[in-house]
Design an enzyme around this catalytic site. Structure first.
Site, short mmCIF file in Angstrom:
data_model
loop_
_atom_site.label_atom_id
_atom_site.label_comp_id
_atom_site.label_asym_id
_atom_site.label_seq_id
_atom_site.Cartn_x
_atom_site.Cartn_y
_atom_site.Cartn_z
N CYS A 164 -9.62 -9.74 -19.21
CA CYS A 164 -8.36 -10.19 -18.61
C CYS A 164 -7.66 -11.26 -19.44
O CYS A 164 -6.53 -11.65 -19.12
CB CYS A 164 -8.61 -10.71 -17.21
SG CYS A 164 -9.47 -9.50 -16.17
N HIS A 303 -3.68 -18.00 -13.92
CA HIS A 303 -4.39 -16.71 -13.89
C HIS A 303 -4.37 -16.18 -12.46
O HIS A 303 -4.08 -15.02 -12.23
CB HIS A 303 -5.81 -16.88 -14.42
CG HIS A 303 -6.52 -15.59 -14.65
ND1 HIS A 303 -5.99 -14.59 -15.44
CD2 HIS A 303 -7.71 -15.11 -14.19
CE1 HIS A 303 -6.82 -13.56 -15.47
NE2 HIS A 303 -7.86 -13.85 -14.70
N GLU A 314 -9.95 -22.46 -11.11
CA GLU A 314 -8.76 -22.72 -11.92
C GLU A 314 -8.05 -23.97 -11.41
O GLU A 314 -7.56 -24.79 -12.19
CB GLU A 314 -7.81 -21.52 -11.91
CG GLU A 314 -6.65 -21.69 -12.89
CD GLU A 314 -5.78 -20.46 -13.04
OE1 GLU A 314 -4.94 -20.45 -13.97
OE2 GLU A 314 -5.92 -19.52 -12.23
N LYS A 335 0.80 -12.71 -10.14
CA LYS A 335 -0.02 -11.55 -9.77
C LYS A 335 0.15 -11.22 -8.29
O LYS A 335 -0.17 -10.10 -7.87
CB LYS A 335 -1.49 -11.81 -10.09
CG LYS A 335 -1.82 -11.82 -11.57
CD LYS A 335 -3.31 -12.01 -11.80
CE LYS A 335 -3.67 -11.98 -13.30
NZ LYS A 335 -3.20 -13.18 -14.00
N HIS A 340 -2.87 -7.36 -10.78
CA HIS A 340 -3.59 -7.84 -11.97
C HIS A 340 -3.63 -6.72 -13.01
O HIS A 340 -4.32 -5.72 -12.84
CB HIS A 340 -5.00 -8.25 -11.58
CG HIS A 340 -5.75 -8.97 -12.66
ND1 HIS A 340 -5.26 -9.14 -13.94
CD2 HIS A 340 -6.96 -9.59 -12.65
CE1 HIS A 340 -6.14 -9.80 -14.67
NE2 HIS A 340 -7.18 -10.09 -13.90
N PHE A 399 -13.53 -11.58 -17.73
CA PHE A 399 -14.95 -11.26 -17.67
C PHE A 399 -15.58 -11.52 -19.05
O PHE A 399 -14.96 -11.28 -20.08
CB PHE A 399 -15.15 -9.79 -17.32
CG PHE A 399 -15.00 -9.47 -15.85
CD1 PHE A 399 -14.62 -10.42 -14.92
CD2 PHE A 399 -15.24 -8.18 -15.40
CE1 PHE A 399 -14.48 -10.11 -13.58
CE2 PHE A 399 -15.11 -7.84 -14.06
CZ PHE A 399 -14.74 -8.81 -13.14
#
Length: 412
Positions: A164, A303, A314, A335, A340, A399
């Protein structure tokens, strides 16, 4: 050696909110959601029932039908968005400058649709019925390859695959190519088409996706009732250009890219490090790279995946880096409207960041209803905000513990 200055001169997008950057932006700032029922696969097969799908995209608007058949959907998105970005920039790629124009476009998982379709051909009919274009359609670097061929860009050509964080890493890496003098311009960003049976199955199996069946409320970043992310698809591409080159040809400048940070958590394959410490280091690195102070950042495009761990950590990372200024920052997760887009997320969110600077508008985080005591900053809830933005930051966390941050500022 003095660093060369780098500016954004073009943007192009294919997203669940629209098949160009302008439509996407207009829908974002009015709080429109691109999330709807899951239709590209049979929703009855999965606990996740909604997705952020690209609508009414016709690749033949951008390429010949015979060429489209040789590309996976993610590469089609990349080519379309790149053509639009270059057109928007007014950059003429020709025999004289083609070796100084590069392409750096990433994808998190590449041609999953191609893989699944061709594997069925193999199982049912044997290897002779597998397409000779199977491998070139599958591999993630083919977005960059096809864009290079389409545009005639013969400079640096590369692909980043960092889950991502892919789109943001790609733009940051392309920024450094120009900054060190290896290109005059780069077409860069991310592309993804992951709404396939195996992708949806995999994300459902690791409980990453929301199981809320209501498209209007399923994605709710930083909200206490969030329960997972919404899978999206599309591409976001920007044209980066060395400042003097852009000025010499009279290019329109959206913003200047000034900072890039990239770190690794070295912690877990899917979960972020406690306290978001890896993301915090990426933010600090990007701010320092840009020669800025934390208090000079006005807006963060987070994010903000709408998952329990990401949003909490975050938020903690932002507090760690910005201290008292954290409460004065405008932060939003777009998002909540785009879903996403995995490897394309950073590309789309870079475009949103530079447009927030250009337009003086910060898009909202929609579906924010119930406050979470662990997510207690200003997430620009539910309605866009008119605000002068001098410097904007975009975060992407992937990830594998990949963290990437880029910083843009108003061009002076």
């Amino acid at each position: 050696m003095d660093k060369r200055r780098v500016v954004v001169t073009g943007v192009g997008a294919v997203t669940p909110l629209g098949n160009d950057a302008e439509t996407t932006w207009n829908n974002l700032i009015t709080g429109v959601s691109g999330i709807g029922p899951l239709t590209r696969v049979n929703a009855d097969d999965f606990p996740a029932k909604v997705a952020a799908e690209v609508k009414e995209f016709d690749p033949t608007d951008f390429m010949e039908k015979k060429d489209a058949r040789k590309m996976d959907r993610f590469a089609q998105f990349a080519v379309a968005a790149s053509i639009m970005a270059v057109k928007d920039s007014g950059l003429d790629i020709n025999e004289e400058n083609s070796e100084q124009v590069g392409v750096w476009i990433g994808s998190g998982i590449g041609g999953m649709e191609t893989f699944e379709n061709q594997y069925q051909n193999f199982l049912n009919k044997g290897y002779r019925r597998v397409s000779p274009f199977f491998v070139p359609m599958l591999i993630p670097d083919m977005a960059a390859g096809q864009v290079s061929i389409t545009l005639g860009a013969r400079g640096v050509n590369s692909c980043t695959v960092t889950a991502c964080a892919t789109g943001t890493n790609s733009i940051g890496d392309a920024f450094k190519v120009i900054q060190r003098g290896d290109a005059l311009a780069m077409v860069t960003g991310g592309a993804e088409a992951p709404i396939t049976n195996m992708s949806v199955a995999g994300f459902c199996a690791n409980t990453a996706l929301s199981t809320n069946p209501d498209p209007k409320t399923a994605c709710r970043p930083f909200d206490a009732d969030r329960d997972g992310f919404i899978l999206g698809e599309g591409a976001g591409i920007v044209v980066l250009e060395e400042l003097e080159h852009a000025l010499a040809r009279g290019a329109h400048i959206y913003a200047e890219i000034v900072g890039y940070g990239s770190t690794g958590d070295a912690y877990h394959i899917t979960a972020p490090a406690p306290g978001g410490e890896g993301g915090a280091r990426a933010m600090k690195m990007a701010i320092n790279d840009g020669g800025l102070k934390p208090e000079e950042i006005d807006y963060i495009n987070a994010h903000g995946t709408s998952t329990a761990y990401n949003d909490k950590f975050e938020t903690a990372a932002i507090k760690e880096i910005f201290a008292d200024h954290a409460t004065r920052l405008a932060i939003s997760s777009t998002k909540s409207m785009t879903g996403h887009l995995l490897g394309a997320a950073g590309g789309i969110e870079a475009i949103i960041s530079v447009l927030s600077i250009k337009e003086g508008i910060i898009p909202p985080t929609i579906n924010y209803v119930t406050s979470d005591p662990e997510c207690d900053l200003d997430y620009v809830p539910n309605e866009a905000r008119k605000q002068d933005v001098t410097a904007a930051m975009s975060n992407s966390l992937g990830f594998g513990g990949h963290n990437a941050t880029i910083v843009f500022k108003k061009y002076n």
